[in-house]
Design a protein around this motif. Structure first.
Motif, PDB file in Angstrom:
ATOM      1  N   VAL A 109       0.905  -1.307   0.106  1.00  0.00           N
ATOM      2  CA  VAL A 109       0.021   0.076   0.076  1.00  0.00           C
ATOM      3  C   VAL A 109       0.825   1.196  -0.186  1.00  0.00           C
ATOM      4  CG1 VAL A 109      -1.698   1.407   1.543  1.00  0.00           C
ATOM      5  CG2 VAL A 109      -2.088  -0.980   1.083  1.00  0.00           C
ATOM      6  N   ARG A 110       1.866   1.236   0.817  1.00  0.00           N
ATOM      7  CA  ARG A 110       2.729   2.358   1.032  1.00  0.00           C
ATOM      8  C   ARG A 110       3.240   2.729  -0.331  1.00  0.00           C
ATOM      9  NH1 ARG A 110       7.764   2.879   0.703  1.00  0.00           N
ATOM     10  NH2 ARG A 110       8.219   0.789   0.527  1.00  0.00           N
ATOM     11  N   SER A 111       3.760   1.700  -1.303  1.00  0.00           N
ATOM     12  CA  SER A 111       4.472   1.951  -2.499  1.00  0.00           C
ATOM     13  C   SER A 111       3.206   2.467  -3.589  1.00  0.00           C
ATOM     14  CB  SER A 111       4.992   0.476  -2.860  1.00  0.00           C
ATOM     15  OG  SER A 111       4.266  -0.507  -3.029  1.00  0.00           O
ATOM     16  N   GLY A 112       2.049   1.924  -3.247  1.00  0.00           N
ATOM     17  CA  GLY A 112       1.046   2.416  -4.050  1.00  0.00           C
ATOM     18  C   GLY A 112       0.754   3.749  -4.211  1.00  0.00           C
ATOM     19  N   ILE A 113       0.626   4.185  -2.844  1.00  0.00           N
ATOM     20  CA  ILE A 113       0.389   5.579  -2.713  1.00  0.00           C
ATOM     21  C   ILE A 113       1.429   6.432  -2.997  1.00  0.00           C
ATOM     22  CG2 ILE A 113      -0.121   7.395  -0.872  1.00  0.00           C
ATOM     23  CD1 ILE A 113      -1.691   5.013   1.006  1.00  0.00           C
ATOM     24  N   GLN A 114       2.643   6.110  -2.879  1.00  0.00           N
ATOM     25  CA  GLN A 114       3.787   6.903  -3.143  1.00  0.00           C
ATOM     26  C   GLN A 114       3.941   6.835  -4.662  1.00  0.00           C
ATOM     27  OE1 GLN A 114       6.932   5.457  -0.864  1.00  0.00           O
ATOM     28  NE2 GLN A 114       6.670   6.843   0.752  1.00  0.00           N
ATOM     29  N   GLY A 115       3.327   5.917  -5.389  1.00  0.00           N
ATOM     30  CA  GLY A 115       3.410   6.006  -6.592  1.00  0.00           C
ATOM     31  C   GLY A 115       2.453   6.739  -7.583  1.00  0.00           C
ATOM     32  N   VAL A 116       1.456   7.345  -6.765  1.00  0.00           N
ATOM     33  CA  VAL A 116       0.307   8.413  -7.272  1.00  0.00           C
ATOM     34  C   VAL A 116       1.209   9.710  -7.395  1.00  0.00           C
ATOM     35  CG1 VAL A 116      -1.822   9.409  -6.905  1.00  0.00           C
ATOM     36  CG2 VAL A 116      -1.412   6.919  -6.330  1.00  0.00           C
ATOM     37  N   PRO A 117       0.867  10.383  -8.563  1.00  0.00           N
ATOM     38  CA  PRO A 117       1.474  11.624  -8.723  1.00  0.00           C
ATOM     39  C   PRO A 117       1.209  12.698  -7.525  1.00  0.00           C
ATOM     40  CG  PRO A 117       1.004  10.990 -10.783  1.00  0.00           C
ATOM     41  CD  PRO A 117       0.515   9.858  -9.820  1.00  0.00           C
ATOM     42  N   ARG A 118       2.338  13.313  -6.880  1.00  0.00           N
ATOM     43  CA  ARG A 118       1.761  14.186  -5.980  1.00  0.00           C
ATOM     44  C   ARG A 118       0.748  15.249  -6.280  1.00  0.00           C
ATOM     45  NH1 ARG A 118       6.577  16.073  -2.068  1.00  0.00           N
ATOM     46  NH2 ARG A 118       6.588  13.890  -1.708  1.00  0.00           N
ATOM     47  N   GLY A 119       0.900  15.557  -7.558  1.00  0.00           N
ATOM     48  CA  GLY A 119      -0.137  16.650  -8.034  1.00  0.00           C
ATOM     49  C   GLY A 119      -1.551  16.230  -7.979  1.00  0.00           C
ATOM     50  N   GLN A 120      -1.710  15.034  -7.731  1.00  0.00           N
ATOM     51  CA  GLN A 120      -3.176  14.514  -7.651  1.00  0.00           C
ATOM     52  C   GLN A 120      -3.718  14.980  -6.187  1.00  0.00           C
ATOM     53  OE1 GLN A 120      -5.072  12.545  -9.641  1.00  0.00           O
ATOM     54  NE2 GLN A 120      -3.688  12.993 -11.297  1.00  0.00           N
ATOM     55  N   MET A 121      -2.892  14.581  -5.110  1.00  0.00           N
ATOM     56  CA  MET A 121      -3.382  15.127  -3.687  1.00  0.00           C
ATOM     57  C   MET A 121      -3.405  16.496  -3.794  1.00  0.00           C
ATOM     58  SD  MET A 121      -3.946  14.827  -0.680  1.00  0.00           S
ATOM     59  CE  MET A 121      -3.579  13.042  -0.032  1.00  0.00           C
ATOM     60  N   GLU A 122      -2.367  17.428  -4.410  1.00  0.00           N
ATOM     61  CA  GLU A 122      -2.517  18.672  -4.302  1.00  0.00           C
ATOM     62  C   GLU A 122      -3.774  19.499  -5.102  1.00  0.00           C
ATOM     63  OE1 GLU A 122       1.141  19.721  -5.940  1.00  0.00           O
ATOM     64  OE2 GLU A 122       2.529  19.327  -4.213  1.00  0.00           O
ATOM     65  N   ALA A 123      -4.110  18.743  -6.148  1.00  0.00           N
ATOM     66  CA  ALA A 123      -5.312  19.133  -6.944  1.00  0.00           C
ATOM     67  C   ALA A 123      -6.282  18.955  -6.105  1.00  0.00           C
ATOM     68  CB  ALA A 123      -5.199  18.723  -8.229  1.00  0.00           C
ATOM     69  N   ALA A 124      -6.564  17.802  -5.429  1.00  0.00           N
ATOM     70  CA  ALA A 124      -7.830  17.494  -4.467  1.00  0.00           C
ATOM     71  C   ALA A 124      -7.844  18.364  -3.294  1.00  0.00           C
ATOM     72  CB  ALA A 124      -7.789  16.091  -4.229  1.00  0.00           C
ATOM     73  N   ARG A 125      -6.939  18.889  -2.704  1.00  0.00           N
ATOM     74  CA  ARG A 125      -6.800  19.645  -1.613  1.00  0.00           C
ATOM     75  C   ARG A 125      -7.083  21.146  -2.048  1.00  0.00           C
ATOM     76  NH1 ARG A 125      -4.130  18.232   2.913  1.00  0.00           N
ATOM     77  NH2 ARG A 125      -5.158  20.037   3.832  1.00  0.00           N
TER      78      ARG A 125
END
Length: 222
Positions: A109-125
């Motif tokens: 799970v950790r590697s999967g989450i870290q594999g998602v581009p950080r921009g996805q989280m920033e765009a959601a926030r």
């Protein structure tokens, strides 16, 4: 083997024992998996937490579980923890398999989450979501698709690892086979068939997960 006369009738004559053992193996593995998945997700998210205490605690859990052999863990839970919590072999097996598998799921799970581009989280926030809303609705669904193949391998490993619980007396496929060999003296026939049963269970699971993976891929491309 010279002089040995094969007699596979021991299989058909004891099919009810094999079926009962296989069902119990699937039952224990399924319950352990249901416990391991949420535990693994929580620990995996703890591994990348901004809270250093949670991150260190989660990392310590993973390292300890990865460093202790499953057989030793099962024996410790059954003979030590079981003395205080009154665990029988059934629940000691489930808890042992669950906490052991959760450590490996956490890393996946950790590697999967870290594999998602950080921009996805920033765009959601930036769209007004809280951290946990962004994680639950945006990051985790994408991470899940990425980690499905390694998760499938872990689930298959769980079924194979369940053969070790026979050591603490949990009734399942391997223990039933041991008992049958002791009474029939047909070790070659019994263990050959047991190998086939484990292969059939893990291969079927592998095909089901592959079908789910292809469906998700087709939905992504549509």
């Amino acid at each position: 083997m010279g002089g040995y006369e094969y007699d596979f009738s021991v299989i058909s004559q004891n099919m009810d024992i094999f079926i009962a053992g296989a069902l119990k193996t699937l039952e224990i593995s399924a319950i352990a998996l249901l416990l391991a998945i949420p535990l693994g997700i929580m620990i995996g998210m703890g591994r990348i937490s901004r809270n250093s205490f949670i991150r260190i605690l989660s990392s310590a859990y993973v390292e300890v579980m990865r460093g202790v052999p499953l057989l030793v863990l099962l024996i410790w839970i059954f003979f030590v923890l079981g003395q205080f919590l009154k665990l029988g072999s059934y629940w000691a097996s489930i808890i042992g398999l669950a906490v052991f598998t959760a450590a490996f799921i956490a890393e996946i799970v950790r590697s999967g989450i870290q594999g998602v581009p950080r921009g996805q989280m920033e765009a959601a926030r930036s769209s007004g979501m809280t951290y946990w809303q962004a994680m639950r609705l945006i990051v985790l669904p994408q991470a899940f698709r990425r980690v499905l193949p390694p998760l499938a391998s872990q689930f298959i490993m769980l079924i194979k690892d369940s053969s070790l619980i026979s050591v603490i007396g949990a009734t399942e496929l391997t223990l039933n086979a041991k008992n049958l060999v002791a009474t029939s003296m047909r070790s070659i026939e019994v263990w050959t068939f047991i190998g086939f049963v484990y292969f059939a269970m893990t291969f079927t699971l592998s095909m089901i997960i592959r079908a789910i993976e292809q469906k998700l891929l087709a939905r992504e491309n549509s």
